[in-house]
Enzyme design. Sequence first.
Site, PDB file in Angstrom:
ATOM      1  N   ASP A 183      -5.665   9.185   9.923  1.00  0.00           N
ATOM      2  CA  ASP A 183      -4.317   8.745  10.252  1.00  0.00           C
ATOM      3  C   ASP A 183      -3.835   9.301  11.582  1.00  0.00           C
ATOM      4  O   ASP A 183      -4.134  10.440  11.948  1.00  0.00           O
ATOM      5  CB  ASP A 183      -3.345   9.172   9.144  1.00  0.00           C
ATOM      6  N   GLU A 196       0.865  -1.173   0.000  1.00  0.00           N
ATOM      7  CA  GLU A 196       0.000   0.000   0.000  1.00  0.00           C
ATOM      8  C   GLU A 196       0.905   1.228   0.000  1.00  0.00           C
ATOM      9  O   GLU A 196       1.816   1.339   0.815  1.00  0.00           O
ATOM     10  CB  GLU A 196      -0.891   0.038   1.245  1.00  0.00           C
ATOM     11  N   TYR A 224     -10.680  -4.564   3.735  1.00  0.00           N
ATOM     12  CA  TYR A 224      -9.738  -4.078   4.744  1.00  0.00           C
ATOM     13  C   TYR A 224     -10.522  -3.880   6.035  1.00  0.00           C
ATOM     14  O   TYR A 224     -11.356  -2.991   6.123  1.00  0.00           O
ATOM     15  CB  TYR A 224      -9.120  -2.757   4.264  1.00  0.00           C
TER      16      TYR A 224
END
Length: 275
Positions: free
Chosen positions: A61, A50, A176
């Site tokens: 994040d 990734e 995911y």
Amino acid sequence: MTTRIEARFAKLKEEARPALVTFVMAGDPDHETALEVVRGLPGAGADVIELGMPFSDPMADGPAIQKAGLRALKAGESLKKTLSLVKDFRQGDAETPIILMGYFNPIYIYGVDAFVADALAAGVDGLIVVDLPPEMDDELCLPALDAGLNFIRLATPTTDDKRLPAVLKNTSGFVYYVSITGITGSAAPDAAKVAAAVERIKRHTDLPVCVGFGVRSAEQAAEIGRGADGVVVGSALVSAIEASLQPGGTPAVQAVTDIVARLAEGVRTSRLAKA
């Protein structure tokens, strides 16, 4: 037509082991070093890569990846340069799947049609765009799928059985699973809870399920890999790149590949431990 991602997971299924999926930020700490880091990942044991698309407002994040994105932007990384990094990587590796991960804004500015075409030409295999929900599939997901790119969607601990079908509807390549509620790198996942969540998702789809957010050690990777089809590691790697910039730090490529080698060993022994 089978994509690189689908082919890689089919091969790993034959080998009866999960994938090690590694995340690094394009352009961190600079474009040339990032390219060498990415080139070193498959040899160290990464099965899927990734590649983060730097963005100034990375809301999902944690601090480590936020700082990685800012370092990359400060060094002049752009989406165009990120695609050129993939193209350069492809000159020496035609098999390892590359997934671009990030946010929709840079793609929107680039132009969706142009981005999809250029990503394919560069050798990109899939996209993870964390701020595009299923209700916005017309924006990027469907054009990407039509062009032959996999579109990987995130499921979370709060994605219940009512919501899950919408999340899975146009997902391809793999699912995911975000193992924690929160930002990247903020907490360690609970392996038992993760295994139960993966099992629940698999009742709704035949796609592989990879688990990320919070996995930092070989032991954690082995534990998660017993039930998941893949283990995703990112914050530990970008933290190693940050440490490499300190006086006397281990060079970035070596720092990252050393960690990946240990994680790969953990992932590869996870099913043995289960047996």
